[in-house]
Motif scaffolding. Structure first.
Motif, PDB file in Angstrom:
ATOM      1  N   GLN A 127       0.842  -1.190   0.000  1.00  0.00           N
ATOM      2  CA  GLN A 127       0.000   0.000   0.000  1.00  0.00           C
ATOM      3  C   GLN A 127       0.876   1.237   0.000  1.00  0.00           C
ATOM      4  O   GLN A 127       1.607   1.485   0.969  1.00  0.00           O
ATOM      5  CB  GLN A 127      -0.940   0.013   1.200  1.00  0.00           C
ATOM      6  N   ALA A 128       0.773   1.986  -1.071  1.00  0.00           N
ATOM      7  CA  ALA A 128       1.518   3.235  -1.191  1.00  0.00           C
ATOM      8  C   ALA A 128       0.704   4.364  -0.566  1.00  0.00           C
ATOM      9  O   ALA A 128      -0.522   4.267  -0.459  1.00  0.00           O
ATOM     10  CB  ALA A 128       1.802   3.527  -2.656  1.00  0.00           C
ATOM     11  N   PRO A 129       1.344   5.450  -0.182  1.00  0.00           N
ATOM     12  CA  PRO A 129       0.618   6.569   0.423  1.00  0.00           C
ATOM     13  C   PRO A 129      -0.493   7.077  -0.487  1.00  0.00           C
ATOM     14  O   PRO A 129      -0.269   7.328  -1.675  1.00  0.00           O
ATOM     15  CB  PRO A 129       1.709   7.631   0.613  1.00  0.00           C
ATOM     16  N   GLY A 130      -1.691   7.196   0.062  1.00  0.00           N
ATOM     17  CA  GLY A 130      -2.814   7.719  -0.690  1.00  0.00           C
ATOM     18  C   GLY A 130      -3.438   6.749  -1.672  1.00  0.00           C
ATOM     19  O   GLY A 130      -4.335   7.128  -2.433  1.00  0.00           O
ATOM     20  N   LYS A 131      -2.970   5.510  -1.665  1.00  0.00           N
ATOM     21  CA  LYS A 131      -3.503   4.514  -2.604  1.00  0.00           C
ATOM     22  C   LYS A 131      -4.069   3.320  -1.861  1.00  0.00           C
ATOM     23  O   LYS A 131      -3.771   3.098  -0.685  1.00  0.00           O
ATOM     24  CB  LYS A 131      -2.405   4.067  -3.574  1.00  0.00           C
ATOM     25  N   GLU A 132      -4.858   2.541  -2.559  1.00  0.00           N
ATOM     26  CA  GLU A 132      -5.407   1.333  -1.973  1.00  0.00           C
ATOM     27  C   GLU A 132      -4.347   0.227  -1.981  1.00  0.00           C
ATOM     28  O   GLU A 132      -3.406   0.244  -2.776  1.00  0.00           O
ATOM     29  CB  GLU A 132      -6.645   0.876  -2.752  1.00  0.00           C
ATOM     30  N   ARG A 133      -4.536  -0.704  -1.087  1.00  0.00           N
ATOM     31  CA  ARG A 133      -3.613  -1.834  -1.033  1.00  0.00           C
ATOM     32  C   ARG A 133      -3.767  -2.665  -2.307  1.00  0.00           C
ATOM     33  O   ARG A 133      -4.887  -2.872  -2.786  1.00  0.00           O
ATOM     34  CB  ARG A 133      -3.901  -2.673   0.206  1.00  0.00           C
ATOM     35  N   GLU A 134      -2.638  -3.153  -2.830  1.00  0.00           N
ATOM     36  CA  GLU A 134      -2.674  -3.903  -4.077  1.00  0.00           C
ATOM     37  C   GLU A 134      -1.883  -5.200  -3.959  1.00  0.00           C
ATOM     38  O   GLU A 134      -0.933  -5.315  -3.181  1.00  0.00           O
ATOM     39  CB  GLU A 134      -2.092  -3.073  -5.230  1.00  0.00           C
ATOM     40  N   PHE A 135      -2.276  -6.152  -4.760  1.00  0.00           N
ATOM     41  CA  PHE A 135      -1.609  -7.449  -4.819  1.00  0.00           C
ATOM     42  C   PHE A 135      -0.231  -7.301  -5.435  1.00  0.00           C
ATOM     43  O   PHE A 135      -0.047  -6.555  -6.400  1.00  0.00           O
ATOM     44  CB  PHE A 135      -2.464  -8.412  -5.645  1.00  0.00           C
ATOM     45  N   VAL A 136       0.738  -8.066  -4.895  1.00  0.00           N
ATOM     46  CA  VAL A 136       2.097  -8.053  -5.436  1.00  0.00           C
ATOM     47  C   VAL A 136       2.482  -9.439  -5.960  1.00  0.00           C
ATOM     48  O   VAL A 136       2.876  -9.591  -7.108  1.00  0.00           O
ATOM     49  CB  VAL A 136       3.108  -7.608  -4.368  1.00  0.00           C
TER      50      VAL A 136
ATOM     51  N   SER B  60       3.299  -5.218 -12.591  1.00  0.00           N
ATOM     52  CA  SER B  60       4.222  -4.134 -12.238  1.00  0.00           C
ATOM     53  C   SER B  60       5.527  -4.640 -11.619  1.00  0.00           C
ATOM     54  O   SER B  60       6.519  -3.917 -11.582  1.00  0.00           O
ATOM     55  CB  SER B  60       3.545  -3.167 -11.271  1.00  0.00           C
ATOM     56  N   VAL B  61       5.544  -5.880 -11.130  1.00  0.00           N
ATOM     57  CA  VAL B  61       6.747  -6.400 -10.483  1.00  0.00           C
ATOM     58  C   VAL B  61       7.307  -7.625 -11.188  1.00  0.00           C
ATOM     59  O   VAL B  61       8.382  -8.119 -10.818  1.00  0.00           O
ATOM     60  CB  VAL B  61       6.484  -6.747  -8.995  1.00  0.00           C
ATOM     61  N   LYS B  62       6.614  -8.110 -12.183  1.00  0.00           N
ATOM     62  CA  LYS B  62       7.031  -9.319 -12.880  1.00  0.00           C
ATOM     63  C   LYS B  62       8.427  -9.141 -13.479  1.00  0.00           C
ATOM     64  O   LYS B  62       8.722  -8.120 -14.102  1.00  0.00           O
ATOM     65  CB  LYS B  62       6.025  -9.653 -13.976  1.00  0.00           C
ATOM     66  N   GLY B  63       9.275 -10.127 -13.238  1.00  0.00           N
ATOM     67  CA  GLY B  63      10.641 -10.048 -13.743  1.00  0.00           C
ATOM     68  C   GLY B  63      11.601  -9.356 -12.802  1.00  0.00           C
ATOM     69  O   GLY B  63      12.822  -9.426 -12.990  1.00  0.00           O
ATOM     70  N   ARG B  64      11.083  -8.686 -11.790  1.00  0.00           N
ATOM     71  CA  ARG B  64      11.941  -7.982 -10.817  1.00  0.00           C
ATOM     72  C   ARG B  64      11.840  -8.595  -9.419  1.00  0.00           C
ATOM     73  O   ARG B  64      12.814  -8.579  -8.667  1.00  0.00           O
ATOM     74  CB  ARG B  64      11.558  -6.502 -10.745  1.00  0.00           C
ATOM     75  N   PHE B  65      10.660  -9.087  -9.069  1.00  0.00           N
ATOM     76  CA  PHE B  65      10.424  -9.652  -7.740  1.00  0.00           C
ATOM     77  C   PHE B  65      10.301 -11.168  -7.840  1.00  0.00           C
ATOM     78  O   PHE B  65       9.795 -11.699  -8.832  1.00  0.00           O
ATOM     79  CB  PHE B  65       9.127  -9.110  -7.141  1.00  0.00           C
ATOM     80  N   THR B  66      10.730 -11.850  -6.785  1.00  0.00           N
ATOM     81  CA  THR B  66      10.608 -13.294  -6.711  1.00  0.00           C
ATOM     82  C   THR B  66      10.103 -13.692  -5.332  1.00  0.00           C
ATOM     83  O   THR B  66      10.699 -13.311  -4.322  1.00  0.00           O
ATOM     84  CB  THR B  66      11.950 -13.992  -6.971  1.00  0.00           C
ATOM     85  N   ILE B  67       9.029 -14.463  -5.314  1.00  0.00           N
ATOM     86  CA  ILE B  67       8.489 -14.961  -4.054  1.00  0.00           C
ATOM     87  C   ILE B  67       8.926 -16.412  -3.871  1.00  0.00           C
ATOM     88  O   ILE B  67       8.972 -17.181  -4.832  1.00  0.00           O
ATOM     89  CB  ILE B  67       6.947 -14.839  -4.014  1.00  0.00           C
ATOM     90  N   SER B  68       9.255 -16.760  -2.643  1.00  0.00           N
ATOM     91  CA  SER B  68       9.668 -18.129  -2.338  1.00  0.00           C
ATOM     92  C   SER B  68       9.268 -18.440  -0.898  1.00  0.00           C
ATOM     93  O   SER B  68       8.885 -17.544  -0.146  1.00  0.00           O
ATOM     94  CB  SER B  68      11.175 -18.304  -2.534  1.00  0.00           C
TER      95      SER B  68
ATOM     96  N   LEU C 133      10.305 -12.354  -0.152  1.00  0.00           N
ATOM     97  CA  LEU C 133      10.065 -11.592  -1.369  1.00  0.00           C
ATOM     98  C   LEU C 133      11.375 -10.900  -1.721  1.00  0.00           C
ATOM     99  O   LEU C 133      11.761  -9.930  -1.072  1.00  0.00           O
ATOM    100  CB  LEU C 133       8.947 -10.564  -1.189  1.00  0.00           C
ATOM    101  N   GLN C 134      12.040 -11.421  -2.733  1.00  0.00           N
ATOM    102  CA  GLN C 134      13.271 -10.814  -3.228  1.00  0.00           C
ATOM    103  C   GLN C 134      12.893  -9.737  -4.230  1.00  0.00           C
ATOM    104  O   GLN C 134      12.223 -10.032  -5.226  1.00  0.00           O
ATOM    105  CB  GLN C 134      14.164 -11.864  -3.886  1.00  0.00           C
ATOM    106  N   MET C 135      13.324  -8.525  -3.965  1.00  0.00           N
ATOM    107  CA  MET C 135      12.955  -7.394  -4.809  1.00  0.00           C
ATOM    108  C   MET C 135      14.215  -6.790  -5.408  1.00  0.00           C
ATOM    109  O   MET C 135      15.086  -6.295  -4.677  1.00  0.00           O
ATOM    110  CB  MET C 135      12.200  -6.341  -3.995  1.00  0.00           C
ATOM    111  N   ASN C 136      14.313  -6.847  -6.723  1.00  0.00           N
ATOM    112  CA  ASN C 136      15.459  -6.308  -7.441  1.00  0.00           C
ATOM    113  C   ASN C 136      15.038  -5.166  -8.357  1.00  0.00           C
ATOM    114  O   ASN C 136      13.844  -4.992  -8.623  1.00  0.00           O
ATOM    115  CB  ASN C 136      16.122  -7.409  -8.274  1.00  0.00           C
ATOM    116  N   SER C 137      15.998  -4.418  -8.819  1.00  0.00           N
ATOM    117  CA  SER C 137      15.740  -3.303  -9.743  1.00  0.00           C
ATOM    118  C   SER C 137      14.619  -2.413  -9.221  1.00  0.00           C
ATOM    119  O   SER C 137      13.681  -2.072  -9.942  1.00  0.00           O
ATOM    120  CB  SER C 137      15.390  -3.842 -11.138  1.00  0.00           C
TER     121      SER C 137
END
Length: 124
Positions: free
Chosen positions: A39-48, A63-71, A81-85
């Protein structure tokens, strides 16, 4: 009851990486899909991202495909949640959640248990 505790948030520069962890305790089960939301400031919570109960299936927001990896590590009852770039638009409070639904649930209402969130801030 299931308790979820996130960690690993922080402040990084654009292009950097962070690894979020979510430790589960209580009535945990291998039959639990685990998801990350933000959830970003002023925005609704969103799926990652979500990982199925046995870890064989994952799904990501575009928006996160190819940059984030869940394991997940069942032995440690922990999801990562590995978050790159990372980009400034990734700045948000990140929440871990547990679902009792089968498959790879993507809606907030699919999740019964939630962590308290961890702040991720990306500087430009």
């Amino acid at each position: 009851q299931v308790q979820l505790v996130e960690s690993g948030g922080g402040l990084v520069q654009t292009g950097g990486s962070l690894r979020l962890s979510c430790a589960a305790s209580g009535r945990t089960s291998s039959n639990t899909a685990m998801g990350w939301f933000r959830q970003a400031p002023g925005k609704e919570r969103e799926f990652v991202a979500v990982i199925s109960s046995l870890g064989g299936s994952t799904y990501y927001a575009d928006s996160v495909k190819g940059r984030f990896t869940i394991s997940r590590d069942h032995a440690k009852n922990t999801v990562f949640l590995q978050m790159n770039s990372l980009k400034p638009e990734d700045t948000a409070v990140y929440y871990c959640a547990a679902s009792l639904r089968l498959g790879i649930p993507k809606e907030e209402y699919d999740y019964r248990y939630w962590g308290q969130g961890t702040q991720v801030t990306i500087s430009s």
